[in-house]
Every structure is written in C-alpha cells, then in structure tokens.
Write an enzyme that holds these catalytic residues in place. Structure first.
Site, PDB file in Angstrom:
ATOM      1  N   PRO A  53       0.824  -1.218   0.000  1.00 51.21           N
ATOM      2  CA  PRO A  53       0.000   0.000   0.000  1.00 51.21           C
ATOM      3  C   PRO A  53       0.856   1.265   0.000  1.00 51.21           C
ATOM      4  O   PRO A  53       1.841   1.372   0.737  1.00 51.21           O
ATOM      5  CB  PRO A  53      -0.805  -0.134   1.296  1.00 51.21           C
ATOM      6  CG  PRO A  53      -0.904  -1.610   1.523  1.00 51.21           C
ATOM      7  CD  PRO A  53       0.396  -2.174   1.042  1.00 51.21           C
ATOM      8  N   CYS A  54       0.463   2.215  -0.835  1.00 50.94           N
ATOM      9  CA  CYS A  54       1.277   3.421  -1.024  1.00 50.94           C
ATOM     10  C   CYS A  54       0.877   4.560  -0.097  1.00 50.94           C
ATOM     11  O   CYS A  54       1.592   5.559  -0.005  1.00 50.94           O
ATOM     12  CB  CYS A  54       1.177   3.893  -2.474  1.00 50.94           C
ATOM     13  SG  CYS A  54      -0.492   4.429  -2.957  1.00 50.94           S
ATOM     14  N   GLN A  55      -0.251   4.434   0.608  1.00 49.28           N
ATOM     15  CA  GLN A  55      -0.759   5.559   1.393  1.00 49.28           C
ATOM     16  C   GLN A  55       0.240   6.102   2.428  1.00 49.28           C
ATOM     17  O   GLN A  55       0.270   7.318   2.672  1.00 49.28           O
ATOM     18  CB  GLN A  55      -2.066   5.159   2.096  1.00 49.28           C
ATOM     19  CG  GLN A  55      -3.249   4.987   1.159  1.00 49.28           C
ATOM     20  CD  GLN A  55      -3.327   3.575   0.594  1.00 49.28           C
ATOM     21  OE1 GLN A  55      -2.384   2.806   0.713  1.00 49.28           O
ATOM     22  NE2 GLN A  55      -4.455   3.239  -0.008  1.00 49.28           N
ATOM     23  N   PHE A 103       3.215   6.722   2.050  1.00 50.13           N
ATOM     24  CA  PHE A 103       4.251   7.505   1.384  1.00 50.13           C
ATOM     25  C   PHE A 103       3.712   8.441   0.305  1.00 50.13           C
ATOM     26  O   PHE A 103       4.439   9.263  -0.226  1.00 50.13           O
ATOM     27  CB  PHE A 103       5.272   6.555   0.743  1.00 50.13           C
ATOM     28  CG  PHE A 103       5.663   5.422   1.642  1.00 50.13           C
ATOM     29  CD1 PHE A 103       6.528   5.625   2.699  1.00 50.13           C
ATOM     30  CD2 PHE A 103       5.139   4.156   1.452  1.00 50.13           C
ATOM     31  CE1 PHE A 103       6.878   4.592   3.546  1.00 50.13           C
ATOM     32  CE2 PHE A 103       5.485   3.105   2.290  1.00 50.13           C
ATOM     33  CZ  PHE A 103       6.353   3.325   3.344  1.00 50.13           C
ATOM     34  N   SER A 104       2.449   8.320  -0.022  1.00 50.71           N
ATOM     35  CA  SER A 104       1.857   9.098  -1.100  1.00 50.71           C
ATOM     36  C   SER A 104       1.748  10.566  -0.718  1.00 50.71           C
ATOM     37  O   SER A 104       1.489  10.918   0.435  1.00 50.71           O
ATOM     38  CB  SER A 104       0.466   8.546  -1.439  1.00 50.71           C
ATOM     39  OG  SER A 104      -0.189   9.379  -2.369  1.00 50.71           O
TER      40      SER A 104
END
Length: 386
Positions: free
Chosen positions: A79-81, A83-84
């Site tokens: 999941p990128c959240q 670091f997004s």
C-alpha cells in the site's frame, strides 16, 4: 517459472508477470472487490490468470510454509498511502505500511528474485532514512526486528550487518525510479521499483532501458505525422508537448490518450466491457483533466475530486468528462477482454492502484531472462566441474 503475488489489487502486476513467462500460483489481496475481479476472470478462463489461487485477507495470516519450495519470483506493490503525496506521510508509523510484511514473505519463500513497486513519494527527503531502511530490510530479510525494537534501532543494526561479511539470506537490491510513459504506457506514472536477486544468483541484471520519449512525440506533432495518423482536423493541430532539452528523439514517441483510445466506440457501447459513461465531471483550477494529445496524468485510486483531475479526459474543445473504466484500463494497458468487477468507483480504485500491465511485463521479462541466463551458467559450470 513459479511466482507469488502480494497486494495483487486488480491484477496489473499479475497480468504483467504472466505475460513475461511467470506462472503465478498464489495471489494475496485483502480487498474484496479486487479478489472478485481476479476470481471472475480466472473462473471465466482468462488465460493470464488461469489457475491462480486467490487468498483474500491479510497476507500476514497466510501459512506460506505450505507452498512447495522453489519459488522463482515474489512480486507486489505494498500500500502506497504511508508515502503518497496525497496521504499523511506517516511511513513506519502508518499501520498500512506493509514493507515489513513483504520482507517476511521473502524470508519464508526465499525466492530467486523479487519485484516490489511503490510510489515516487517514497523518495521524498523526509523519508530518506526509511527508504534506505526498506532497501536494507529487503537485502537482509532474515534480520528481523527484535521485540519492541524501533525501526531506527533496527536500521542501525541492518547497516552494521550490510557492511559485515556474514552469510545470512541476502539479496542484491537495485532501486530504480521510472516513468511508465518511457516504456510505452500512455500515462505519466512515476514509480519506484525495488528489484532484488538472491546473492547466489549471478544475474548480471540492469533495469530495462527506456523505449519511448517525450521528444519523439513532440517531433511527430511538429512534422504532422502524429496528426495525420489520427486524421485530426488542422484547426486542432496547434498543441505541442513540452519536453526536456535532453529528451531522446531516436526512441518511439510517447503514447497519448488519443493513441490509447483508438478503436473504442463512444462510451455506452454494450459491445465493450466496462465502457459505461460516468456523469458529473467538472473542470476547475487544479482539476483540468488529462489532455487527449498527451499521455494521461497519473490515474489515482480516488474518484470524484481527485487532485489534478487525473481521471478525466480533456478534449480539444476544452470539454471534460470522466474516463470510463475501460478507457482507464486502456491507460493502464489492461487487456480489453479483462473484466474489472464492481461499480465505477471500485473499478477505478483498482486501476488507480495498479501497476501498468505493459510496464510490469517489461520489468518481469528482464528478470526472467536473467534468471534463465543464470540457470544456464550454473548448469554449465556444474557440467564442466563434473
């Protein structure tokens, strides 16, 4: 070659690795809509997901020890959240940070190689230490954090181990930042890839070189060949893509939204999967859509009100509308006969989180080729020694 997919989403990496010659045995994904997409296509006999075992739920609860030894590749996009740029940027303090769980699977399966993908936001200066921590965790998956050990203390220990000459399970890890448009994807989508080979694999690998460029697209627009190919009226030929001075004109042109949508009928055609129009698109500052004669902006997992209007098409007359699911799938290079399960918002979320299929295939094919070459070298050495 055998592979396992983590955080499979709607199947972008899975489709790409299959195209590259890997046979994915298990795909792990927690989202029900994504799992339904994978199962629906598998049960319909779609060849690139034929026979996959879809494990719905938390991958940390999967008993990986039951998988036969000899997995060649582990791939996935945690999941990128954490670091997004659109999130809170809590990195290790975000419970959705699944890099530790990813490393645990690599530790258990001991694959010959892995491909791990994430957002460019991971390279922000504020994440520099954690970025290096991730790289070292992937390089030394057996060096697990001790109970109550902070990631900072664990990072110190990993650095010490990385500079020592010990013999734990190790991977040679090469992180690379790439723009999907440079590899023939009709979308500007920046991503970080961590590609690793087990230390006993003599892969001699490098990241695949770009095949497409912005300068080549601008040149095609300037000499008229791009407009002629699409039979664009002369009054709409004024647009020229902005390019960097060092962009390479000898490569193929970047693909545009117009290129991606060639052959698709107007939204609403029942002859095309997932091609239902979605009303309500509006243009306002910071939300202007993806221009039809340039690569699309990065598709996002959000829907209405996405910053930048990444999920809208802006035509030559300035009018905007939302992409249909099938159009967005084209921008992510998903096959036309691959069905995205769920309502528009959920299908778009799957696509916004996906790795472009063609980019995944390029990277995975390069890894497979080097694994094949390494196997040949090892076998040849064994025969000569025997």
């Amino acid at each position: 070659m055998r592979s396992v997919e983590l955080f499979a989403g709607g199947g972008g990496l899975t489709l790409g690795t299959h195209k590259a010659g890997f046979s994915t045995e298990v795909v792990a994904e927690w989202n029900h809509w994504c799992c339904d997409t994978l199962r629906e296509n598998r049960d319909a006999g779609y060849p690139l997901v034929k026979g996959i075992d879809v494990r719905e739920g938390d991958l940390r609860r999967i008993d990986w020890s039951k998988l036969p030894e000899g997995v060649d590749l582990v791939s996935g996009g945690p999941p990128c959240q954490p670091f997004s740029g659109g999130g809170k940027g809590n990195a290790a303090d975000d419970e959705r940070d699944m890099f530790p769980a990813t490393t645990e699977v690599i530790r258990e399966l001991r694959p010959r190689a892995f491909i791990i993908e994430n957002v460019r936001g991971l390279l922000r200066p504020g994440f520099s230490d954690y970025y290096n921590y991730i790289r070292l965790r992937l390089a030394h998956p057996e060096l697990r954090a001790a109970h109550d050990e902070s990631w900072g203390d664990h990072f110190d220990r990993l650095q010490s181990e990385d500079t020592a000459a010990r013999s734990d399970l190790q991977y040679k890890v090469l992180p690379t930042l790439v723009n999907a448009a440079d590899y023939g994807v009709p979308q500007q989508r920046w991503r970080v890839f961590f590609v690793g080979f087990r230390a006993d694999v003599n892969a001699e690998w490098h990241f695949p070189r770009e095949t497409h460029s912005a300068a080549a697209l601008r040149a095609a627009q300037e000499d008229g060949s791009y407009w002629d190919r699409h039979e664009v009226a002369r009054k709409h030929r004024d647009f020229r893509l902005r390019t960097a001075r060092d962009s390479n004109t000898t490569l193929s042109p970047w693909l545009t939204v117009r290129d991606a949508l060639v052959g698709l009928p107007a939204p609403g055609s029942t002859a095309v999967l997932n091609h239902v129009p979605q009303p309500g698109a509006k243009s306002y500052p910071g939300h202007t859509g993806s221009y039809i004669d340039a690569p699309a902006k990065t598709l996002k997992a959000g829907v209405h009100g996405v910053p930048g209007g990444e999920n809208m098409l802006r035509n030559v007359d300035g009018k905007v509308r939302y992409f249909t699911v099938r159009e967005a799938a084209r921008l992510q290079t998903f096959p036309d006969d691959y069905r995205l399960h769920g309502p528009w918002s959920e299908a778009m979320r799957q696509l916004g989180n996906a790795v472009p299929v063609d980019l995944a295939s390029v990277v995975a094919r390069s890894v497979r080729d080097r694994l094949n070459a390494a196997t040949f070298r090892d076998n040849r050495t064994t025969r000569i020694a025997g």
